[in-house]
Design a protein around this motif. Structure first.
Motif, PDB file in Angstrom:
ATOM      1  N   SER A 226       0.858  -1.200   0.000  1.00  0.00           N
ATOM      2  CA  SER A 226       0.000   0.000   0.000  1.00  0.00           C
ATOM      3  C   SER A 226       0.885   1.239   0.000  1.00  0.00           C
ATOM      4  CB  SER A 226      -0.855   0.077   1.264  1.00  0.00           C
ATOM      5  OG  SER A 226      -1.427  -1.142   1.578  1.00  0.00           O
ATOM      6  N   SER A 227       0.280   2.346  -0.371  1.00  0.00           N
ATOM      7  CA  SER A 227       1.062   3.589  -0.451  1.00  0.00           C
ATOM      8  C   SER A 227       0.640   4.596   0.601  1.00  0.00           C
ATOM      9  CB  SER A 227       0.888   4.227  -1.821  1.00  0.00           C
ATOM     10  OG  SER A 227       1.423   3.403  -2.810  1.00  0.00           O
ATOM     11  N   CYS A 228       1.620   5.323   1.088  1.00  0.00           N
ATOM     12  CA  CYS A 228       1.304   6.321   2.109  1.00  0.00           C
ATOM     13  C   CYS A 228       2.095   7.598   1.879  1.00  0.00           C
ATOM     14  CB  CYS A 228       1.602   5.751   3.497  1.00  0.00           C
ATOM     15  SG  CYS A 228       3.347   5.483   3.772  1.00  0.00           S
ATOM     16  N   LEU A 229       1.845   8.553   2.728  1.00  0.00           N
ATOM     17  CA  LEU A 229       2.513   9.860   2.672  1.00  0.00           C
ATOM     18  C   LEU A 229       3.143  10.097   4.037  1.00  0.00           C
ATOM     19  CD1 LEU A 229       2.915  12.758   1.438  1.00  0.00           C
ATOM     20  CD2 LEU A 229       0.692  13.337   2.415  1.00  0.00           C
ATOM     21  N   GLN A 230       4.464  10.243   4.064  1.00  0.00           N
ATOM     22  CA  GLN A 230       5.136  10.415   5.358  1.00  0.00           C
ATOM     23  C   GLN A 230       5.920  11.719   5.378  1.00  0.00           C
ATOM     24  OE1 GLN A 230       7.340   6.809   4.879  1.00  0.00           O
ATOM     25  NE2 GLN A 230       5.890   5.582   6.052  1.00  0.00           N
ATOM     26  N   ILE A 231       6.029  12.291   6.563  1.00  0.00           N
ATOM     27  CA  ILE A 231       6.712  13.580   6.721  1.00  0.00           C
ATOM     28  C   ILE A 231       7.774  13.427   7.803  1.00  0.00           C
ATOM     29  CG2 ILE A 231       6.369  16.055   7.211  1.00  0.00           C
ATOM     30  CD1 ILE A 231       4.582  14.920   4.957  1.00  0.00           C
ATOM     31  N   THR A 232       8.983  13.924   7.528  1.00  0.00           N
ATOM     32  CA  THR A 232      10.031  13.897   8.552  1.00  0.00           C
ATOM     33  C   THR A 232      10.504  15.319   8.825  1.00  0.00           C
ATOM     34  OG1 THR A 232      10.735  11.717   7.843  1.00  0.00           O
ATOM     35  CG2 THR A 232      12.305  12.964   9.151  1.00  0.00           C
ATOM     36  N   MET A 233      10.609  15.653  10.111  1.00  0.00           N
ATOM     37  CA  MET A 233      11.017  17.010  10.478  1.00  0.00           C
ATOM     38  C   MET A 233      12.228  16.981  11.386  1.00  0.00           C
ATOM     39  SD  MET A 233       7.141  17.931  11.089  1.00  0.00           S
ATOM     40  CE  MET A 233       6.954  16.247  11.517  1.00  0.00           C
ATOM     41  N   GLN A 234      13.141  17.895  11.149  1.00  0.00           N
ATOM     42  CA  GLN A 234      14.317  17.987  12.013  1.00  0.00           C
ATOM     43  C   GLN A 234      14.062  19.035  13.098  1.00  0.00           C
ATOM     44  OE1 GLN A 234      18.611  17.889  10.811  1.00  0.00           O
ATOM     45  NE2 GLN A 234      18.378  20.100  10.941  1.00  0.00           N
ATOM     46  N   CYS A 235      14.395  18.675  14.322  1.00  0.00           N
ATOM     47  CA  CYS A 235      14.194  19.609  15.432  1.00  0.00           C
ATOM     48  C   CYS A 235      15.520  20.241  15.822  1.00  0.00           C
ATOM     49  CB  CYS A 235      13.601  18.868  16.622  1.00  0.00           C
ATOM     50  SG  CYS A 235      11.923  18.331  16.270  1.00  0.00           S
ATOM     51  N   SER A 236      15.404  21.257  16.684  1.00  0.00           N
ATOM     52  CA  SER A 236      16.623  21.984  17.005  1.00  0.00           C
ATOM     53  C   SER A 236      17.547  21.147  17.894  1.00  0.00           C
ATOM     54  CB  SER A 236      16.265  23.338  17.607  1.00  0.00           C
ATOM     55  OG  SER A 236      16.424  23.342  18.971  1.00  0.00           O
ATOM     56  N   ASP A 237      16.979  20.329  18.762  1.00  0.00           N
ATOM     57  CA  ASP A 237      17.802  19.436  19.590  1.00  0.00           C
ATOM     58  C   ASP A 237      16.970  18.250  20.038  1.00  0.00           C
ATOM     59  OD1 ASP A 237      16.240  20.243  21.792  1.00  0.00           O
ATOM     60  OD2 ASP A 237      17.581  21.926  22.210  1.00  0.00           O
ATOM     61  N   ILE A 238      17.582  17.373  20.797  1.00  0.00           N
ATOM     62  CA  ILE A 238      16.896  16.129  21.175  1.00  0.00           C
ATOM     63  C   ILE A 238      15.656  16.397  22.032  1.00  0.00           C
ATOM     64  CG2 ILE A 238      18.524  15.736  23.104  1.00  0.00           C
ATOM     65  CD1 ILE A 238      18.096  12.740  22.710  1.00  0.00           C
ATOM     66  N   ASN A 239      15.728  17.396  22.900  1.00  0.00           N
ATOM     67  CA  ASN A 239      14.592  17.621  23.800  1.00  0.00           C
ATOM     68  C   ASN A 239      13.390  18.192  23.060  1.00  0.00           C
ATOM     69  OD1 ASN A 239      16.002  16.618  25.971  1.00  0.00           O
ATOM     70  ND2 ASN A 239      17.000  18.600  26.333  1.00  0.00           N
ATOM     71  N   GLU A 240      13.677  19.038  22.095  1.00  0.00           N
ATOM     72  CA  GLU A 240      12.585  19.557  21.278  1.00  0.00           C
ATOM     73  C   GLU A 240      11.963  18.406  20.472  1.00  0.00           C
ATOM     74  OE1 GLU A 240      12.730  23.576  19.032  1.00  0.00           O
ATOM     75  OE2 GLU A 240      12.756  22.069  17.458  1.00  0.00           O
ATOM     76  N   ALA A 241      12.813  17.521  19.970  1.00  0.00           N
ATOM     77  CA  ALA A 241      12.303  16.385  19.181  1.00  0.00           C
ATOM     78  C   ALA A 241      11.407  15.497  20.045  1.00  0.00           C
ATOM     79  CB  ALA A 241      13.459  15.583  18.609  1.00  0.00           C
ATOM     80  N   ARG A 242      11.768  15.332  21.304  1.00  0.00           N
ATOM     81  CA  ARG A 242      10.939  14.497  22.193  1.00  0.00           C
ATOM     82  C   ARG A 242       9.584  15.143  22.426  1.00  0.00           C
ATOM     83  NH1 ARG A 242      14.967  12.522  27.015  1.00  0.00           N
ATOM     84  NH2 ARG A 242      13.036  11.576  27.794  1.00  0.00           N
ATOM     85  N   TYR A 243       9.580  16.445  22.624  1.00  0.00           N
ATOM     86  CA  TYR A 243       8.291  17.135  22.836  1.00  0.00           C
ATOM     87  C   TYR A 243       7.440  17.077  21.561  1.00  0.00           C
ATOM     88  CZ  TYR A 243       5.033  21.072  23.057  1.00  0.00           C
ATOM     89  OH  TYR A 243       3.899  21.847  22.981  1.00  0.00           O
ATOM     90  N   LEU A 244       8.079  17.254  20.408  1.00  0.00           N
ATOM     91  CA  LEU A 244       7.308  17.213  19.161  1.00  0.00           C
ATOM     92  C   LEU A 244       6.739  15.810  18.937  1.00  0.00           C
ATOM     93  CD1 LEU A 244       6.268  18.616  16.613  1.00  0.00           C
ATOM     94  CD2 LEU A 244       8.391  17.964  15.461  1.00  0.00           C
ATOM     95  N   TYR A 245       7.555  14.798  19.166  1.00  0.00           N
ATOM     96  CA  TYR A 245       7.105  13.406  19.009  1.00  0.00           C
ATOM     97  C   TYR A 245       5.858  13.179  19.875  1.00  0.00           C
ATOM     98  CZ  TYR A 245       7.705   8.204  19.411  1.00  0.00           C
ATOM     99  OH  TYR A 245       7.544   6.842  19.396  1.00  0.00           O
ATOM    100  N   ASP A 246       5.953  13.582  21.119  1.00  0.00           N
ATOM    101  CA  ASP A 246       4.836  13.366  22.038  1.00  0.00           C
ATOM    102  C   ASP A 246       3.606  14.164  21.611  1.00  0.00           C
ATOM    103  OD1 ASP A 246       6.558  11.788  23.429  1.00  0.00           O
ATOM    104  OD2 ASP A 246       6.551  12.945  25.287  1.00  0.00           O
ATOM    105  N   SER A 247       3.827  15.394  21.176  1.00  0.00           N
ATOM    106  CA  SER A 247       2.684  16.245  20.828  1.00  0.00           C
ATOM    107  C   SER A 247       1.980  15.753  19.576  1.00  0.00           C
ATOM    108  CB  SER A 247       3.135  17.688  20.596  1.00  0.00           C
ATOM    109  OG  SER A 247       3.814  18.160  21.723  1.00  0.00           O
ATOM    110  N   LEU A 248       2.749  15.119  18.683  1.00  0.00           N
ATOM    111  CA  LEU A 248       2.124  14.620  17.455  1.00  0.00           C
ATOM    112  C   LEU A 248       1.392  13.293  17.673  1.00  0.00           C
ATOM    113  CD1 LEU A 248       4.841  15.445  14.751  1.00  0.00           C
ATOM    114  CD2 LEU A 248       2.620  16.548  15.032  1.00  0.00           C
ATOM    115  N   ALA A 249       1.700  12.617  18.769  1.00  0.00           N
ATOM    116  CA  ALA A 249       1.075  11.300  18.986  1.00  0.00           C
ATOM    117  C   ALA A 249      -0.464  11.375  18.941  1.00  0.00           C
ATOM    118  CB  ALA A 249       1.573  10.695  20.295  1.00  0.00           C
ATOM    119  N   PRO A 250      -1.094  12.313  19.656  1.00  0.00           N
ATOM    120  CA  PRO A 250      -2.561  12.352  19.577  1.00  0.00           C
ATOM    121  C   PRO A 250      -3.084  12.818  18.218  1.00  0.00           C
ATOM    122  CG  PRO A 250      -1.743  13.623  21.463  1.00  0.00           C
ATOM    123  CD  PRO A 250      -0.564  13.304  20.613  1.00  0.00           C
ATOM    124  N   ILE A 251      -2.207  13.377  17.390  1.00  0.00           N
ATOM    125  CA  ILE A 251      -2.637  13.842  16.066  1.00  0.00           C
ATOM    126  C   ILE A 251      -2.681  12.664  15.078  1.00  0.00           C
ATOM    127  CG2 ILE A 251      -2.127  15.529  14.214  1.00  0.00           C
ATOM    128  CD1 ILE A 251      -2.509  16.932  16.859  1.00  0.00           C
TER     129      ILE A 251
END
Ligand code: GLU
Ligand code: MG
Length: 766
Positions: free
Chosen positions: A254-279
């Motif tokens: 099957s085909s999908c659409l994926q998006i990858t984003m670079q964060c400023s540092d590891i802690n920002e990436a962790r917050y973004l990961y968590d915030s996107l989970a409910p999305i």
């Protein structure tokens, strides 16, 4: 989809001897990655998208549409410097292989700069070029279409050229091995999943119950005697009332659409990961595009549980399932204790290990609740970020861990791995490697991350937390990719316009999340419930989803007033400015003296009493939509995306519009240049597409395809999608892709968006 090393992939029975070796060295590599990159900071917000295409052979004379499985050479050509590579590179494009021989994956060569508005608008141009260039490589009758699932995948003669389902890799009763990418990784992956599991994957989807639907899958061959596994559907693998699928290709094809984003540092990436989970479930529902599988309309709209089942390598014991007669409880695992565990009567310890049962290399056999392709099981926690919203009780799923990995990370390297990160990686590392290359068994753990990626990239979850790679000391790592988050649930859309809109929505939302820092945490078990809801037919309008109570987003609603779609009109026109005196200047689209201005609130239809941050007056109609703590509620997707009807809470779109207004455009009262105007109009239409789908004003692709099928004159109301219906659907999709037929475009997008797609304004953005 994962790491493509060159070499000889080992058959499961060989490769399993190295499972612990790969895990141990993979974790050493992870530790080295942390040593090298833990403290890097101030990386730019860069991002990229991945679009998966299916090459479809359309024959208007015989009225057939088939998956083209002999044109995969174009992928080599598009990556060959003597052939078409320069075309890709000159257009900032890269093509990659995917699971299906009929598939292509296209990405931008260089990531987009997320601080630059032009780059968001450029995404669609890049996607259009990908389609154009791949189309040019193909014969005229073969089209690279972005459909999520091929309607007649697994039916008789669904490939061009035809191939028989008799392949040893998948042993499928429906899918020939010739649909699998020729790179040895893919058939090996297919076979090793089956060999580890000890039986074939089995996916059952409920049939769509139409007037004359027989509630049984009559496409399962009864008498094939090619493989022992041929009996599985009759031993319990196929369920009544469902269609049955038995192979990796049904999902990974099957085909999908994926998006990858670079964060400023590891802690920002962790917050973004968590915030996107409910999305993630919200976007699965909003992008729903898969109502047909194996020639049947099904009673669900998305591909997710199909891919999940298609790579589910768990043995009977791991799934806690009674084995089929004469099949092995432990599948292809070598277990040191051949004790018969009667009636699944075994004890588990706190890590999910079955007590006293180990594979030969000493790894405990575990009870594993989910497939390796599934929604995430743990938040990473934002306790090191300025938000610090996370509470331990949010990680409320039973997610087994690899205790050895947990102890090694948390005890030996506590400076890098707090308990949440240790837990995250220890959970991913409960899995076995699926493909090991004989030439790559011994690696330099200071420079290679292949063993780590082997496990990491075959944990196909809704989100992926992506650490950087490993580099030589002398290299300047600040130019290398940093800490990234990948957003993976979305289904691919038919047009570049839609794929660009959904990509932009996620990248802009992520940037808005990092800017405004909302609190979106809810117990992760509720996200799990939402994932199930997102599968339902038209879930977008029929279901309510758990989401953080708007009152608890920790945002001040006042600050988002005016940042609805009317902001674009105000910023792009002069009119409003002229109406007001100096104190009521519409600065960048909203009044600078808002709090003392009643005019504005009247104009926006908002009454004077605006909700305050963290106010406790809940405005819920139904008490059973609120959880015990009152912190999360069930909302419609319309509320979540567009904001609450009473205008008391911003929706996600307002966060994005405000971000555009204050972060992405020059600081001026009104738009003063034509290019910016065109760009903003385009972004407005991207958001309008999402907004209208959330409201149910225009259909999802799943709904559009379902209705097209049901209204097809050849449809017999028996849920079956015949070859001619399949042809009609594919030609409709093809027409839509190129925006060839206005009526068709209108049926998916409605008048307003269609007018734009046929306007000069749209045309001039390319
Ligand atoms: N095609 C898979 C899907 O539809 C994803 C493969 C990948 O991870 O690239 O989800
Ligand atoms: Mg892919």
């Amino acid at each position: 989809m994962g790491l493509l090393s060159l070499g000889t992939p080992l058959d499961w029975h060989e490769s399993k001897k190295y499972n612990e070796h790969v895990r141990h060295n993979g974790i050493t590599q992870l530790i080295n990655i942390f040593k090298q990159h833990f403290n890097r900071s101030n990386d730019q917000f860069l991002w990229g998208d991945e679009v998966e295409y299916m090459m479809i052979d359309i024959d208007p004379i015989n009225k057939t549409a088939k998956l083209s499985i002999d044109k995969d050479y174009i992928l080599n050509d598009l990556n060959d410097s003597d052939k078409s590579l320069s075309k890709s590179i000159n257009n900032n494009i890269l093509f990659h292989p995917e699971y299906g021989r009929y598939m292509l994956e296209g990405t931008p060569l260089k990531p987009y700069n997320g601080n630059c508005i032009d780059e968001y608008v450029y995404v669609e141009k890049n996607m259009k070029l990908r389609r154009l260039i791949s189309t040019q490589e193909l014969p005229k009758h073969i089209k690279p279409l972005t459909i999520t699932t091929f309607p007649r995948m697994g039916c008789e003669f669904f490939t061009s050229p035809p191939a028989k389902p008799i392949g040893p890799a998948s042993q499928s009763l429906f899918l020939p091995d010739e649909i699998i990418n020729r790179h040895a990784r893919f058939p090996t992956l297919t076979a090793n999943i089956r060999k580890r599991k000890g039986h074939k994957v089995g996916i059952n989807l409920p049939l769509y119950p139409d007037k004359f639907t027989k509630l049984l899958d009559d496409s399962i061959p009864k008498d094939r005697q090619l493989f022992k596994s041929d009996k599985e559907p009759w031993l319990g693998a196929s369920k009544p009332g469902h269609i049955y699928m038995d192979s990796m290709g049904f999902g990974m094809g099957s085909s999908c659409l994926q998006i990858t984003m670079q964060c400023s540092d590891i802690n920002e990436a962790r917050y973004l990961y968590d915030s996107l989970a409910p999305i993630t479930p919200i976007m699965l529902s909003l992008s729903a595009a898969a109502p047909i599988f194996k020639g049947f309309l099904v009673n669900q709209d998305v591909r997710w549980n199909v891919v999940s089942g298609a790579v589910d390598d768990r043995t009977f014991i791991e799934k806690s399932q009674e084995p089929y007669p004469n099949f092995k409880l432990f599948g292809g695992l070598d277990v040191n204790k051949n004790e018969i565990l009667k009636n699944n009567n075994y004890d588990l310890n706190e890590f999910g290990d079955i007590k006293n049962v180990y594979s030969n290399d000493g790894k405990p056999i575990q009870r594993i609740p989910k497939s390796r392709y599934d929604s995430i099981d743990n938040y990473l926690s934002d306790f090191k970020y300025d938000t610090n919203y996370f509470k331990d009780e949010y990680n409320d799923l039973n997610a087994p861990i690899n205790k050895k990995v947990y102890d090694r990370l948390s005890k030996e390297f506590p400076q890098y791995f707090d308990k949440y990160l240790s837990n995250h990686f220890a959970h991913l590392f409960i899995r076995d490697p699926l493909v090991i290359y004989s030439e790559r068994i011994n690696q330099d753990n200071e420079l290679s991350n292949d063993h780590f990626e082997n496990i990491q990239s075959t944990n196909w979850q809704t989100l992926r937390f992506k650490p950087p790679g490993l580099y030589r000391q002398e290299e300047n790592i600040s130019f290398k990719p940093g800490w990234r988050v990948e957003f993976r649930p979305m289904e691919v859309q038919l047009t570049d316009f839609e794929n660009a809109a959904y990509s932009n929505f996620i990248s802009l939302l992520s940037k808005a999340i990092l800017k405004f820092k909302p609190n979106f945490y809810i117990p992760i078990s509720k996200i799990e419930i939402n994932m199930k809801l997102a599968h339902n037919v038209n879930s977008i309008i029929n279901e309510k989803f758990w989401f953080k109570s708007f009152e608890d987003w920790n945002l001040d609603n006042d600050e988002f007033i005016g940042y609805d779609f009317s902001w674009f009109d105000r910023f792009l026109n002069l009119g409003n400015d002229l109406l007001n005196n100096d104190n009521e200047v519409y600065l960048k689209g909203y009044s600078s003296s808002y709090s003392s201005t009643t005019n504005l609130s009247q104009m926006n239809g908002i009454n004077g009493s605006i909700s305050k941050k963290n106010c406790s007056n809940k405005t819920i109609e139904k008490i059973n939509d609120i959880d015990d703590y009152g912190m999360d509620q069930r909302y419609t997707i319309d509320d979540i995306i567009n904001g609450s009807k009473d205008n008391k809470f911003p929706g996600l779109i307002k966060l994005i519009i405000k971000l555009i207004a204050i972060d992405l455009i020059p600081n001026q009262k009104h738009c003063q240049d034509e290019k910016l105007e065109l760009n903003l109009i385009k972004l407005r239409y991207y958001l309008l597409l999402i907004s209208k789908r959330a409201k149910g004003e225009i259909p999802t692709i799943a709904n559009w395809l379902r209705l097209k099928t049901i209204n097809n004159p050849n449809y017999k109301h028996d849920s079956k999608v015949s070859e001619i219906i399949n042809y009609d659907l594919i030609t409709d999709c093809d027409k839509l892709t190129d925006l060839k037929d206005r009526k068709s475009v209108e049926s998916l997008f409605g008048n307003v968006i269609t007018d734009y797609l046929y306007s000069e304004q749209y045309f001039n953005t390319f």
